[in-house]
Design an enzyme around this catalytic site. Structure first.
Site, PDB file in Angstrom:
ATOM      1  N   SER A  34      49.385  48.649  74.084  1.00  0.00           N
ATOM      2  CA  SER A  34      48.140  48.375  74.948  1.00  0.00           C
ATOM      3  C   SER A  34      48.076  46.699  75.388  1.00  0.00           C
ATOM      4  O   SER A  34      48.919  46.339  76.019  1.00  0.00           O
ATOM      5  CB  SER A  34      46.692  48.652  74.248  1.00  0.00           C
ATOM      6  OG  SER A  34      45.883  49.128  75.104  1.00  0.00           O
ATOM      7  N   ASP A  54      46.325  59.961  76.553  1.00  0.00           N
ATOM      8  CA  ASP A  54      45.586  58.739  76.196  1.00  0.00           C
ATOM      9  C   ASP A  54      44.681  58.332  77.290  1.00  0.00           C
ATOM     10  O   ASP A  54      44.855  58.413  78.471  1.00  0.00           O
ATOM     11  CB  ASP A  54      46.708  57.677  76.572  1.00  0.00           C
ATOM     12  CG  ASP A  54      46.449  56.249  76.282  1.00  0.00           C
ATOM     13  OD1 ASP A  54      45.018  56.112  76.375  1.00  0.00           O
ATOM     14  OD2 ASP A  54      47.235  55.513  76.110  1.00  0.00           O
ATOM     15  N   HIS A  64      46.239  57.225  72.384  1.00  0.00           N
ATOM     16  CA  HIS A  64      46.085  56.033  72.476  1.00  0.00           C
ATOM     17  C   HIS A  64      46.244  55.192  71.014  1.00  0.00           C
ATOM     18  O   HIS A  64      46.304  54.123  70.759  1.00  0.00           O
ATOM     19  CB  HIS A  64      44.905  55.203  73.185  1.00  0.00           C
ATOM     20  CG  HIS A  64      45.207  53.729  73.507  1.00  0.00           C
ATOM     21  ND1 HIS A  64      46.052  53.471  74.472  1.00  0.00           N
ATOM     22  CD2 HIS A  64      44.591  52.489  73.087  1.00  0.00           C
ATOM     23  CE1 HIS A  64      45.996  52.363  74.629  1.00  0.00           C
ATOM     24  NE2 HIS A  64      45.137  51.783  74.034  1.00  0.00           N
TER      25      HIS A  64
HETATM   26  N1  LIG Z   1      36.850  50.057  70.645  1.00  0.00           N
HETATM   27  C1  LIG Z   1      37.565  50.685  72.136  1.00  0.00           C
HETATM   28  C2  LIG Z   1      39.091  51.011  71.927  1.00  0.00           C
HETATM   29  C3  LIG Z   1      39.782  49.753  71.286  1.00  0.00           C
HETATM   30  C4  LIG Z   1      41.122  50.349  71.044  1.00  0.00           C
HETATM   31  O1  LIG Z   1      41.621  51.659  71.309  1.00  0.00           O
HETATM   32  N2  LIG Z   1      42.046  49.542  70.427  1.00  0.00           N
HETATM   33  C5  LIG Z   1      43.155  49.918  70.137  1.00  0.00           C
HETATM   34  C6  LIG Z   1      44.076  48.782  70.988  1.00  0.00           C
HETATM   35  S1  LIG Z   1      43.661  49.015  72.632  1.00  0.00           S
HETATM   36  C7  LIG Z   1      43.551  49.752  68.714  1.00  0.00           C
HETATM   37  O2  LIG Z   1      44.599  49.647  68.300  1.00  0.00           O
HETATM   38  N3  LIG Z   1      42.563  49.821  67.807  1.00  0.00           N
HETATM   39  C8  LIG Z   1      42.588  49.686  66.445  1.00  0.00           C
HETATM   40  C9  LIG Z   1      43.369  50.523  65.558  1.00  0.00           C
HETATM   41  O3  LIG Z   1      43.130  52.033  66.023  1.00  0.00           O
HETATM   42  O4  LIG Z   1      43.631  50.190  64.363  1.00  0.00           O
HETATM   43  C10 LIG Z   1      36.700  51.747  72.559  1.00  0.00           C
HETATM   44  O5  LIG Z   1      36.333  52.401  71.760  1.00  0.00           O
HETATM   45  O6  LIG Z   1      36.762  51.858  73.923  1.00  0.00           O
END
Ligand SMILES: N[C@@H](CCC(=O)N[C@@H](CS)C(=O)NCC(=O)O)C(=O)O
Length: 277
Positions: free
Chosen positions: A146, A222, A255
Protein backbone atom coordinates in the site's frame (compact mmCIF):
# COMPACT_ATOMS: atom_id res chain seq x y z
CA UNK A 1 21.90 1.22 18.59
CA UNK A 2 19.95 -0.47 21.39
CA UNK A 3 18.51 -3.98 21.22
CA UNK A 4 14.82 -4.03 22.24
CA UNK A 5 14.07 -7.73 21.80
CA UNK A 6 15.47 -10.88 20.25
CA UNK A 7 13.44 -13.97 19.31
CA UNK A 8 14.59 -17.20 17.73
CA UNK A 9 12.59 -17.83 14.54
CA UNK A 10 12.94 -20.61 11.95
CA UNK A 11 16.52 -21.25 13.07
CA UNK A 12 17.45 -17.58 12.77
CA UNK A 13 16.75 -14.48 14.86
CA UNK A 14 14.12 -11.76 14.77
CA UNK A 15 15.56 -8.67 16.47
CA UNK A 16 14.16 -5.19 17.15
CA UNK A 17 16.41 -2.17 17.67
CA UNK A 18 16.07 1.52 18.38
CA UNK A 19 18.60 4.13 17.36
CA UNK A 20 18.92 7.87 16.83
CA UNK A 21 18.20 8.69 13.20
CA UNK A 22 20.20 11.61 11.85
CA UNK A 23 17.86 11.90 8.82
CA UNK A 24 14.67 12.06 10.87
CA UNK A 25 16.30 13.68 13.93
CA UNK A 26 14.46 11.39 16.33
CA UNK A 27 14.61 7.89 17.74
CA UNK A 28 13.58 5.24 15.21
CA UNK A 29 12.71 1.58 15.69
CA UNK A 30 13.39 -1.13 13.13
CA UNK A 31 13.35 -4.91 13.02
CA UNK A 32 15.70 -7.32 11.26
CA UNK A 33 15.24 -11.02 10.60
CA UNK A 34 18.60 -12.77 10.35
CA UNK A 35 18.24 -16.19 8.68
CA UNK A 36 20.13 -19.24 10.03
CA UNK A 37 22.87 -18.94 7.37
CA UNK A 38 24.18 -15.87 9.24
CA UNK A 39 24.89 -18.00 12.33
CA UNK A 40 27.24 -20.03 10.14
CA UNK A 41 29.29 -16.92 9.39
CA UNK A 42 27.74 -16.28 5.98
CA UNK A 43 26.78 -12.82 4.72
CA UNK A 44 23.33 -12.70 3.15
CA UNK A 45 21.45 -10.24 0.90
CA UNK A 46 18.63 -8.09 2.30
CA UNK A 47 14.99 -7.56 1.41
CA UNK A 48 13.73 -4.23 2.77
CA UNK A 49 10.01 -4.23 3.59
CA UNK A 50 8.03 -0.98 3.76
CA UNK A 51 4.66 -1.17 5.52
CA UNK A 52 1.47 0.78 4.92
CA UNK A 53 -0.65 3.34 6.73
CA UNK A 54 -1.03 2.84 10.51
CA UNK A 55 1.79 0.25 10.65
CA UNK A 56 5.08 0.07 12.48
CA UNK A 57 7.81 -2.57 12.16
CA UNK A 58 5.65 -5.22 13.85
CA UNK A 59 2.72 -5.69 11.43
CA UNK A 60 4.75 -7.44 8.74
CA UNK A 61 6.87 -9.32 11.28
CA UNK A 62 3.88 -10.82 13.08
CA UNK A 63 1.30 -11.20 10.30
CA UNK A 64 2.99 -11.91 6.94
CA UNK A 65 4.75 -15.16 7.86
CA UNK A 66 7.78 -14.27 5.75
CA UNK A 67 10.43 -15.72 8.06
CA UNK A 68 10.05 -19.39 7.05
CA UNK A 69 10.92 -18.82 3.39
CA UNK A 70 13.49 -16.10 4.20
CA UNK A 71 15.21 -18.73 6.37
CA UNK A 72 15.11 -21.31 3.59
CA UNK A 73 16.46 -18.89 0.96
CA UNK A 74 19.00 -17.13 3.20
CA UNK A 75 17.64 -13.61 2.86
CA UNK A 76 17.63 -11.08 5.73
CA UNK A 77 14.48 -8.99 6.15
CA UNK A 78 14.70 -5.37 7.31
CA UNK A 79 11.49 -3.72 8.50
CA UNK A 80 11.63 0.00 9.27
CA UNK A 81 8.86 2.01 10.90
CA UNK A 82 6.56 4.01 8.59
CA UNK A 83 7.39 7.48 9.93
CA UNK A 84 9.29 9.39 12.57
CA UNK A 85 7.67 9.11 16.01
CA UNK A 86 7.62 10.89 19.35
CA UNK A 87 5.87 13.57 21.35
CA UNK A 88 7.94 16.32 19.68
CA UNK A 89 7.27 14.99 16.16
CA UNK A 90 4.43 16.67 14.24
CA UNK A 91 1.23 14.66 13.89
CA UNK A 92 -2.21 15.15 12.38
CA UNK A 93 -4.57 13.08 14.50
CA UNK A 94 -5.63 11.03 11.47
CA UNK A 95 -4.49 7.68 10.10
CA UNK A 96 -3.36 8.85 6.66
CA UNK A 97 -1.09 11.77 7.58
CA UNK A 98 1.66 12.30 10.15
CA UNK A 99 2.92 9.58 12.47
CA UNK A 100 2.38 6.17 10.84
CA UNK A 101 2.01 7.82 7.42
CA UNK A 102 5.40 9.19 6.33
CA UNK A 103 4.91 8.22 2.65
CA UNK A 104 8.69 7.64 2.32
CA UNK A 105 9.35 11.21 1.10
CA UNK A 106 11.63 14.01 2.33
CA UNK A 107 9.20 16.68 3.56
CA UNK A 108 9.99 20.26 2.62
CA UNK A 109 7.05 21.99 4.33
CA UNK A 110 6.38 23.04 7.92
CA UNK A 111 5.65 21.52 10.35
CA UNK A 112 6.77 18.24 8.76
CA UNK A 113 10.24 18.94 7.39
CA UNK A 114 12.00 18.85 10.79
CA UNK A 115 11.54 15.07 11.16
CA UNK A 116 9.77 13.58 8.12
CA UNK A 117 12.81 12.59 6.02
CA UNK A 118 11.86 8.98 5.43
CA UNK A 119 13.25 8.85 1.88
CA UNK A 120 16.78 9.58 3.07
CA UNK A 121 16.28 7.24 6.03
CA UNK A 122 15.25 4.25 3.91
CA UNK A 123 17.53 4.89 0.92
CA UNK A 124 20.74 5.89 2.71
CA UNK A 125 20.83 5.91 6.51
CA UNK A 126 19.24 2.54 7.26
CA UNK A 127 21.17 0.47 4.66
CA UNK A 128 24.45 2.02 5.88
CA UNK A 129 23.54 1.12 9.47
CA UNK A 130 22.47 -2.42 8.52
CA UNK A 131 25.59 -3.04 6.43
CA UNK A 132 27.85 -1.75 9.23
CA UNK A 133 26.32 -3.85 12.03
CA UNK A 134 24.95 -7.09 10.55
CA UNK A 135 26.31 -9.97 8.43
CA UNK A 136 24.78 -8.79 5.16
CA UNK A 137 26.06 -8.12 1.66
CA UNK A 138 25.34 -4.93 -0.26
CA UNK A 139 22.89 -6.83 -2.45
CA UNK A 140 19.37 -5.69 -1.73
CA UNK A 141 15.82 -5.68 -3.01
CA UNK A 142 12.76 -3.84 -1.77
CA UNK A 143 9.09 -4.63 -1.26
CA UNK A 144 6.10 -3.16 0.53
CA UNK A 145 2.36 -2.83 0.96
CA UNK A 146 0.00 0.00 0.00
CA UNK A 147 1.78 3.22 1.11
CA UNK A 148 4.83 0.97 1.52
CA UNK A 149 4.25 -0.47 -1.96
CA UNK A 150 4.44 3.10 -3.23
CA UNK A 151 7.63 3.54 -1.19
CA UNK A 152 9.23 0.35 -2.53
CA UNK A 153 8.43 1.00 -6.20
CA UNK A 154 9.26 4.71 -6.03
CA UNK A 155 12.59 4.13 -4.25
CA UNK A 156 13.60 1.34 -6.64
CA UNK A 157 12.63 3.38 -9.72
CA UNK A 158 14.70 6.32 -8.42
CA UNK A 159 17.67 4.12 -7.47
CA UNK A 160 17.76 1.19 -9.94
CA UNK A 161 21.49 0.72 -9.40
CA UNK A 162 20.98 0.12 -5.66
CA UNK A 163 18.29 -2.62 -5.82
CA UNK A 164 18.20 -5.91 -7.70
CA UNK A 165 14.40 -6.09 -7.87
CA UNK A 166 11.25 -4.49 -6.46
CA UNK A 167 7.84 -5.83 -5.57
CA UNK A 168 4.62 -4.59 -4.01
CA UNK A 169 1.28 -5.65 -2.63
CA UNK A 170 -1.61 -3.31 -3.46
CA UNK A 171 0.71 -0.31 -4.03
CA UNK A 172 -0.30 3.33 -4.45
CA UNK A 173 1.32 3.65 -7.90
CA UNK A 174 0.06 7.11 -8.76
CA UNK A 175 0.17 9.11 -5.50
CA UNK A 176 0.17 12.45 -7.33
CA UNK A 177 -3.34 11.63 -8.63
CA UNK A 178 -5.19 9.85 -5.80
CA UNK A 179 -6.68 11.17 -2.52
CA UNK A 180 -4.19 9.56 -0.09
CA UNK A 181 -1.25 10.91 -2.07
CA UNK A 182 -2.79 14.30 -2.77
CA UNK A 183 -3.32 14.91 0.95
CA UNK A 184 0.12 13.67 2.02
CA UNK A 185 2.08 15.31 -0.80
CA UNK A 186 0.33 18.69 -0.42
CA UNK A 187 1.21 18.64 3.30
CA UNK A 188 4.76 17.25 3.01
CA UNK A 189 5.83 18.78 -0.33
CA UNK A 190 3.59 21.83 -0.76
CA UNK A 191 1.02 22.81 -3.35
CA UNK A 192 3.32 22.82 -6.41
CA UNK A 193 2.26 19.53 -8.00
CA UNK A 194 5.34 19.40 -10.23
CA UNK A 195 7.38 18.61 -7.08
CA UNK A 196 5.16 15.60 -6.35
CA UNK A 197 6.24 13.86 -9.55
CA UNK A 198 9.67 13.12 -8.05
CA UNK A 199 7.88 10.58 -5.83
CA UNK A 200 5.25 9.26 -8.26
CA UNK A 201 5.96 5.74 -9.57
CA UNK A 202 3.95 6.19 -12.79
CA UNK A 203 5.92 9.32 -13.63
CA UNK A 204 9.22 7.72 -12.61
CA UNK A 205 8.62 4.62 -14.74
CA UNK A 206 7.69 6.76 -17.75
CA UNK A 207 10.98 8.67 -17.40
CA UNK A 208 13.25 5.82 -16.25
CA UNK A 209 16.55 5.18 -18.04
CA UNK A 210 17.32 1.87 -16.32
CA UNK A 211 14.87 -1.00 -15.76
CA UNK A 212 14.76 -3.44 -12.87
CA UNK A 213 12.36 -6.38 -12.49
CA UNK A 214 9.04 -5.54 -10.79
CA UNK A 215 6.33 -7.84 -9.39
CA UNK A 216 2.96 -6.58 -8.09
CA UNK A 217 0.09 -8.51 -6.50
CA UNK A 218 -3.33 -6.89 -6.12
CA UNK A 219 -6.51 -8.37 -4.65
CA UNK A 220 -9.61 -7.70 -6.76
CA UNK A 221 -11.76 -7.34 -3.60
CA UNK A 222 -9.48 -4.63 -2.14
CA UNK A 223 -11.83 -1.79 -1.20
CA UNK A 224 -9.02 0.76 -1.74
CA UNK A 225 -8.24 -0.34 -5.30
CA UNK A 226 -10.61 1.81 -7.39
CA UNK A 227 -9.93 5.11 -5.63
CA UNK A 228 -6.39 4.87 -4.20
CA UNK A 229 -4.34 2.13 -5.86
CA UNK A 230 -4.99 1.55 -9.60
CA UNK A 231 -2.00 -0.75 -10.36
CA UNK A 232 -3.23 -1.04 -13.97
CA UNK A 233 -2.04 2.55 -14.50
CA UNK A 234 1.54 1.39 -13.88
CA UNK A 235 0.99 -1.77 -15.94
CA UNK A 236 0.01 0.33 -18.99
CA UNK A 237 3.31 2.24 -18.78
CA UNK A 238 5.26 -0.99 -18.20
CA UNK A 239 3.67 -2.58 -21.29
CA UNK A 240 4.44 0.47 -23.43
CA UNK A 241 8.05 0.41 -22.27
CA UNK A 242 8.48 -3.40 -22.46
CA UNK A 243 9.45 -3.37 -18.79
CA UNK A 244 10.21 -6.67 -16.97
CA UNK A 245 6.94 -6.38 -15.06
CA UNK A 246 4.24 -8.72 -13.72
CA UNK A 247 0.89 -7.66 -12.25
CA UNK A 248 -1.12 -10.50 -10.71
CA UNK A 249 -4.76 -9.73 -9.93
CA UNK A 250 -5.74 -12.18 -7.17
CA UNK A 251 -9.43 -13.05 -7.15
CA UNK A 252 -11.31 -12.67 -3.87
CA UNK A 253 -8.41 -11.12 -1.90
CA UNK A 254 -8.72 -7.85 0.01
CA UNK A 255 -6.19 -5.29 1.31
CA UNK A 256 -5.26 -7.10 4.52
CA UNK A 257 -2.28 -9.07 5.78
CA UNK A 258 -4.31 -12.25 5.02
CA UNK A 259 -3.68 -11.33 1.37
CA UNK A 260 0.00 -10.53 1.95
CA UNK A 261 0.57 -13.78 3.87
CA UNK A 262 -0.93 -15.71 0.92
CA UNK A 263 1.59 -14.40 -1.61
CA UNK A 264 4.68 -13.36 0.34
CA UNK A 265 6.39 -16.66 -0.49
CA UNK A 266 6.06 -15.93 -4.23
CA UNK A 267 7.55 -12.46 -3.67
CA UNK A 268 10.51 -13.84 -1.69
CA UNK A 269 11.20 -16.42 -4.42
CA UNK A 270 10.95 -13.68 -7.07
CA UNK A 271 13.56 -11.58 -5.23
CA UNK A 272 15.75 -14.67 -4.69
CA UNK A 273 16.05 -14.99 -8.49
CA UNK A 274 17.65 -11.54 -8.62
CA UNK A 275 19.76 -11.49 -5.45
CA UNK A 276 23.11 -13.25 -5.10
CA UNK A 277 22.38 -15.75 -2.35
N1 LIG B 1 -7.50 2.32 9.15
C1 LIG B 1 -7.71 2.52 7.76
C2 LIG B 1 -7.05 1.46 6.94
C3 LIG B 1 -5.60 1.33 7.22
C4 LIG B 1 -5.04 0.12 6.56
O1 LIG B 1 -5.74 -0.66 5.88
N2 LIG B 1 -3.78 -0.06 6.75
C5 LIG B 1 -3.11 -1.15 6.12
C6 LIG B 1 -2.02 -0.57 5.25
S1 LIG B 1 -2.70 0.61 4.10
C7 LIG B 1 -2.47 -2.06 7.15
O2 LIG B 1 -1.54 -2.75 6.86
N3 LIG B 1 -2.96 -2.03 8.41
C8 LIG B 1 -2.35 -2.72 9.51
C9 LIG B 1 -2.60 -4.18 9.63
O3 LIG B 1 -3.48 -4.73 8.94
O4 LIG B 1 -1.88 -4.83 10.43
C10 LIG B 1 -9.17 2.51 7.44
O5 LIG B 1 -9.91 1.88 8.18
O6 LIG B 1 -9.55 3.08 6.42
Amino acid sequence: MELISSNRSFGGWHKRYKHHSSSNDCEMTFAIYLPPQTSEGKKVPVLYWLSGLTCNDENFATKAGAQRVAAELGIALVMPDTSPRGSDVADAGRYDLGQGAGFYVNATEAPWQAHYQMYDYVVSELPALIEAHFPVTQHKSISGHSMGGHGALMIALKNPQAYQSASAFAPIVNPAQVPWGELAFSEYLGDDRSKWLAYDSCHLMREAKQMLPILIDQGDQDSFMPLQLQPQALEQIALARQWPFTLNIQLGYDHSYYFIASFIEAHLRFHAQHLVL
